[in-house]
Enzyme design. Structure first.
Site, PDB file in Angstrom:
ATOM      1  NE  ARG A   1      -3.975  -2.007   2.523  1.00 51.78           N
ATOM      2  CZ  ARG A   1      -4.908  -1.922   1.336  1.00 51.78           C
ATOM      3  NH1 ARG A   1      -5.348  -1.417   0.575  1.00 51.78           N
ATOM      4  NH2 ARG A   1      -5.677  -3.099   1.497  1.00 51.78           N
ATOM      5  CG  ASP A   2       1.300   5.566  -2.086  1.00 61.47           C
ATOM      6  OD1 ASP A   2       1.735   5.663  -3.352  1.00 61.47           O
ATOM      7  OD2 ASP A   2       1.739   6.294  -1.266  1.00 61.47           O
TER       8      ASP A   2
ATOM      9  CG  HIS B   1       6.453   3.335  -8.192  1.00 63.21           C
ATOM     10  ND1 HIS B   1       7.563   4.008  -8.330  1.00 63.21           N
ATOM     11  CD2 HIS B   1       5.730   4.174  -7.687  1.00 63.21           C
ATOM     12  CE1 HIS B   1       7.410   5.212  -8.064  1.00 63.21           C
ATOM     13  NE2 HIS B   1       6.364   5.462  -7.664  1.00 63.21           N
TER      14      HIS B   1
ATOM     15  CG  HIS C   1       1.188   5.102  -8.658  1.00 63.07           C
ATOM     16  ND1 HIS C   1       1.148   5.638  -7.258  1.00 63.07           N
ATOM     17  CD2 HIS C   1       2.180   5.321  -9.259  1.00 63.07           C
ATOM     18  CE1 HIS C   1       2.292   6.197  -7.407  1.00 63.07           C
ATOM     19  NE2 HIS C   1       2.838   6.065  -8.097  1.00 63.07           N
TER      20      HIS C   1
END
Ligand code: ZN
Length: 108
Positions: free
Chosen positions: A30-31, A101, A103
């Site tokens: 998770r961000d 990365h 999202h």
């Protein structure tokens, strides 16, 4: 592996993260500063700075990242309501961490 890279530190277990899934090549967490109700990062374990640094050899990796995004969207129950898969490339493209990365944003 880059010593001072935040994502490499998460991959090595030197920095905490809410890891949802991982295998030999990809880690999913998770961000920590979410921009959506569901905001998850799909990250290759290989340190690649950005999409600009991808090569022909990474084609399998990048397709696996997208497939993983689809699977995580399903497991988070957002595949029907809709979601975005997003790459920020370079500072002007909004990239903050210089380790490739993708999202996954959704849950609206
Ligand atoms: Zn890294």
């Amino acid at each position: 592996m880059e010593k001072n890279c935040v994502f490499c530190q998460i991959i090595r277990g030197e920095r905490p993260a809410e890891v949802l899934d991982q295998d030999d090549a990809i880690i999913v967490f998770r961000d920590i500063t979410p921009h959506a109700p569901v905001h998850i990062l799909i990250v290759p374990k290989k340190h690649i700075q950005s999409l600009n640094d991808l090569t022909e050899q990474d084609s399998r990796l990048i397709s696996n990242m997208i497939l993983r995004g689809k699977m995580i969207a399903e497991s988070q129950s957002i595949s029907q309501s809709g979601y975005k898969l997003l790459f920020n490339v370079g500072r002007g493209g909004g990239q903050v961490i210089f380790h490739l990365h993708m999202h996954l944003l959704g849950g609206w």
